[in-house]
Design a protein around this motif. Structure first.
Motif, short mmCIF file in Angstrom:
data_model
loop_
_atom_site.label_atom_id
_atom_site.label_comp_id
_atom_site.label_asym_id
_atom_site.label_seq_id
_atom_site.Cartn_x
_atom_site.Cartn_y
_atom_site.Cartn_z
N GLY A 1 -10.43 -1.57 -9.81
CA GLY A 1 -11.35 -1.26 -10.91
C GLY A 1 -11.41 -2.36 -11.95
N ASN A 2 -11.24 -1.98 -13.21
CA ASN A 2 -11.25 -2.94 -14.31
C ASN A 2 -9.85 -3.25 -14.82
OD1 ASN A 2 -14.09 -3.07 -14.31
ND2 ASN A 2 -14.20 -1.20 -15.51
N ASP A 3 -8.83 -2.71 -14.15
CA ASP A 3 -7.44 -2.85 -14.61
C ASP A 3 -6.84 -4.19 -14.16
OD1 ASP A 3 -4.83 -2.54 -15.45
OD2 ASP A 3 -4.63 -0.50 -14.65
N ILE A 4 -7.11 -5.21 -14.93
CA ILE A 4 -6.66 -6.56 -14.60
C ILE A 4 -5.13 -6.64 -14.61
CG2 ILE A 4 -6.70 -8.98 -15.34
CD1 ILE A 4 -9.58 -8.38 -16.35
N ARG A 5 -4.49 -5.93 -15.53
CA ARG A 5 -3.02 -5.93 -15.58
C ARG A 5 -2.42 -5.37 -14.30
NH1 ARG A 5 -2.01 -4.01 -21.70
NH2 ARG A 5 -2.10 -6.09 -22.65
N ALA A 6 -2.99 -4.29 -13.78
CA ALA A 6 -2.48 -3.70 -12.52
C ALA A 6 -2.64 -4.69 -11.38
CB ALA A 6 -3.22 -2.40 -12.21
N ALA A 7 -3.76 -5.38 -11.35
CA ALA A 7 -3.98 -6.38 -10.30
C ALA A 7 -2.97 -7.51 -10.40
CB ALA A 7 -5.40 -6.93 -10.38
N ARG A 8 -2.67 -7.95 -11.60
CA ARG A 8 -1.68 -9.02 -11.78
C ARG A 8 -0.28 -8.53 -11.42
NH1 ARG A 8 -4.26 -11.40 -17.24
NH2 ARG A 8 -5.71 -12.83 -16.23
N ARG A 9 0.04 -7.28 -11.76
CA ARG A 9 1.35 -6.72 -11.38
C ARG A 9 1.48 -6.66 -9.86
NH1 ARG A 9 0.53 -3.06 -15.66
NH2 ARG A 9 -0.23 -1.52 -14.18
N TRP A 10 0.40 -6.30 -9.19
CA TRP A 10 0.44 -6.26 -7.73
C TRP A 10 0.70 -7.65 -7.19
CZ3 TRP A 10 0.79 -2.91 -3.80
CH2 TRP A 10 0.56 -3.40 -2.52
N GLY A 11 0.01 -8.64 -7.72
CA GLY A 11 0.20 -10.02 -7.28
C GLY A 11 -0.26 -10.21 -5.85
N ARG A 12 0.60 -10.82 -5.05
CA ARG A 12 0.32 -11.04 -3.63
C ARG A 12 1.54 -10.55 -2.86
NH1 ARG A 12 -3.18 -15.43 -1.46
NH2 ARG A 12 -3.52 -15.57 -3.68
N ARG A 13 1.30 -9.73 -1.89
CA ARG A 13 2.39 -9.18 -1.08
C ARG A 13 1.99 -9.21 0.39
NH1 ARG A 13 3.76 -3.63 -4.48
NH2 ARG A 13 3.51 -4.60 -6.54
N THR A 14 2.98 -9.16 1.23
CA THR A 14 2.72 -8.97 2.65
C THR A 14 2.97 -7.50 2.95
OG1 THR A 14 3.39 -11.23 3.15
CG2 THR A 14 3.36 -9.67 4.99
N VAL A 15 1.96 -6.85 3.53
CA VAL A 15 2.05 -5.42 3.82
C VAL A 15 1.60 -5.15 5.25
CG1 VAL A 15 1.65 -4.72 1.41
CG2 VAL A 15 -0.29 -4.96 2.98
N THR A 16 1.94 -3.98 5.73
CA THR A 16 1.41 -3.52 7.01
C THR A 16 0.27 -2.57 6.72
OG1 THR A 16 3.56 -3.73 8.11
CG2 THR A 16 1.95 -2.27 9.15
N ILE A 17 -0.84 -2.80 7.39
CA ILE A 17 -1.98 -1.87 7.29
C ILE A 17 -2.14 -1.18 8.62
CG2 ILE A 17 -3.17 -3.11 5.45
CD1 ILE A 17 -5.00 -4.33 7.59
N ARG A 18 -2.65 0.06 8.57
CA ARG A 18 -2.87 0.84 9.78
C ARG A 18 -4.28 1.42 9.73
NH1 ARG A 18 2.43 1.16 8.70
NH2 ARG A 18 3.86 0.94 10.44
N TRP A 19 -4.97 1.38 10.85
CA TRP A 19 -6.30 1.96 10.94
C TRP A 19 -6.55 2.52 12.32
CZ3 TRP A 19 -5.25 -3.14 11.50
CH2 TRP A 19 -5.91 -3.85 12.50
#
Length: 129
Positions: free
Chosen positions: A111-129
């Protein structure tokens, strides 16, 4: 109200499963480790229409949406595919595409939550679909 014959219903169901056109809560069949960053609907991060996705969807804060790199689209992460992301609750929908320069990458809409995006940063994750 007309009822379709049982054989026609079965045929339509088999065809939709074979083509992958069912986007419900079907069992996950794929998983992949990807780089995950976050983005916001602000002009500095997108363009002059920050709430419009590459597929033409309108974003609103609170939506659980991801953008995917083009190589992931070729792997089956097409528009509106339901995705689970390791470490995050609920499911997300593929609603946006990233620049072609990215590979094995998703961007999580915050959304518009720039702080949340910065806290997330960059991570390696597993996605499933």
């Amino acid at each position: 109200m007309l009822k379709a014959p049982v054989w026609l219903s079965a045929l339509l169901l088999a065809a939709s499963l074979a083509t992958g056109s069912c986007h419900g809560d079907a069992a996950e069949t794929h998983s992949l480790r990807v780089s995950a960053s976050a983005y916001n609907s602000v002009r500095a991060q997108t363009n002059n229409r920050p709430t419009l996705t590459a597929w033409g969807d309108r974003l609103k804060p609170g939506m659980k949406v991801i953008a995917v790199s083009h190589d992931l689209i070729r792997l089956g992460l097409k528009h509106n595919t339901v995705v689970k992301i390791e470490g995050l609750p609920g499911t997300y929908r593929v609603k946006d595409k990233m620049n072609r320069r990215w590979k094995h990458k998703i961007d999580i809409y915050m959304g518009n939550d720039i702080r949340a995006a910065r806290r997330w940063g960059r991570r390696t994750v597993t996605i499933r679909w």
